[in-house]
Design a protein around this motif. Sequence first.
Motif, mmCIF file in Angstrom:
data_model
loop_
_atom_site.group_PDB
_atom_site.id
_atom_site.type_symbol
_atom_site.label_atom_id
_atom_site.label_comp_id
_atom_site.label_asym_id
_atom_site.label_seq_id
_atom_site.Cartn_x
_atom_site.Cartn_y
_atom_site.Cartn_z
ATOM 1 N N ARG A 1 0.836 -1.205 0.000
ATOM 2 C CA ARG A 1 0.000 0.000 0.000
ATOM 3 C C ARG A 1 0.873 1.257 0.000
ATOM 4 O O ARG A 1 0.550 2.256 -0.653
ATOM 5 N N LYS B 1 -6.833 -0.476 -5.911
ATOM 6 C CA LYS B 1 -7.208 -0.684 -4.507
ATOM 7 C C LYS B 1 -6.823 -2.091 -4.092
ATOM 8 O O LYS B 1 -7.307 -3.064 -4.667
ATOM 9 N N LEU B 2 -5.930 -2.210 -3.109
ATOM 10 C CA LEU B 2 -5.492 -3.522 -2.628
ATOM 11 C C LEU B 2 -6.598 -4.170 -1.810
ATOM 12 O O LEU B 2 -7.209 -3.539 -0.947
ATOM 13 N N PHE C 1 -6.094 -7.100 -6.256
ATOM 14 C CA PHE C 1 -6.492 -5.697 -6.276
ATOM 15 C C PHE C 1 -7.650 -5.481 -7.246
ATOM 16 O O PHE C 1 -7.912 -6.306 -8.138
ATOM 17 N N GLN D 1 -5.613 -8.934 -10.755
ATOM 18 C CA GLN D 1 -6.765 -8.038 -10.730
ATOM 19 C C GLN D 1 -8.050 -8.846 -10.598
ATOM 20 O O GLN D 1 -8.278 -9.805 -11.329
#
Length: 284
Positions: A90, A101-102, A118, A145
């Motif tokens: 992060r 966004k993790l 993420f 992703q």
Amino acid sequence: MPEIIGIKFKNSNKIYYFSPNGIAFEDGDGAIVETARGLEFATVTIANKEVDEKEIVQPLKPVQRKATDEDFERLQKNAEDKVEALKIIREKVAEMKLNMKLVDAEYTFDRSKLIFYFTAEGRVDFRELVRVLASIFKMRIELRQIYERDDTKMRGALAPCGRACCCTTHLPDFEKVSIKMAKVQGLSLNPQKISGVCGRLMCCLKYENAYYSETYKLMPKVGSKVKTPDGEGTVESNDLIKQTSRVKVMLKDGTFDVRTYGLDDMSIGEKQSTADIDSLPDEE
């Protein structure tokens, strides 16, 4: 008949069959198995039992061993270390100003790879991030992703009904859910009422869809004429659960009234058809 055990991996409700390899397992035991990702820890959900050949896909992979105390300790350490790994990535994502966004991180059981999950609105060039992380953790790094439903499944949440989301408790896979299902069931098309916490249509719309689709075809078409014990009338709406229709009929005194009739009480001229269902939009 072949003997199998059923196992589940982390963040998955799907059951996989493995050969117990001569080892006796009980429900809840840990098992170490070989997968495409290497050695993995899994939880036994079906103890040793014999099944028909047709129920399995050959060849049936054997388990490596029953999980030991050391295996459980490694599993716990991996879970603890991922917290620090998420903190580090992060910080790096913020430094590089990457639009992502993790969601979660995961060490493979043998710690040969560290996987980060993420979400992002579009494609993200994370090649430099991978190089930086590889130099920090000294192992293979994979960034994967995922999408809204996967995010909710991994982190867990409470659904609008007040129970844990179906994807986190029992659904083995995400099945296609369409706006057509909501329309056939007569639900409000307000997105806030038919969407889950992931922002997509609720998975439970599919559960009773077969019943609604079949009953839909039994009911008179809205706007069509039907014969009732009180005379001919026009169908204003249908209740698929009760299998009743609200019909506007003209009474003997010339006045109109809207009355409810069951399927057996009406002579239906034009039913709702499969074509009517198929004509509804099917976008998700």
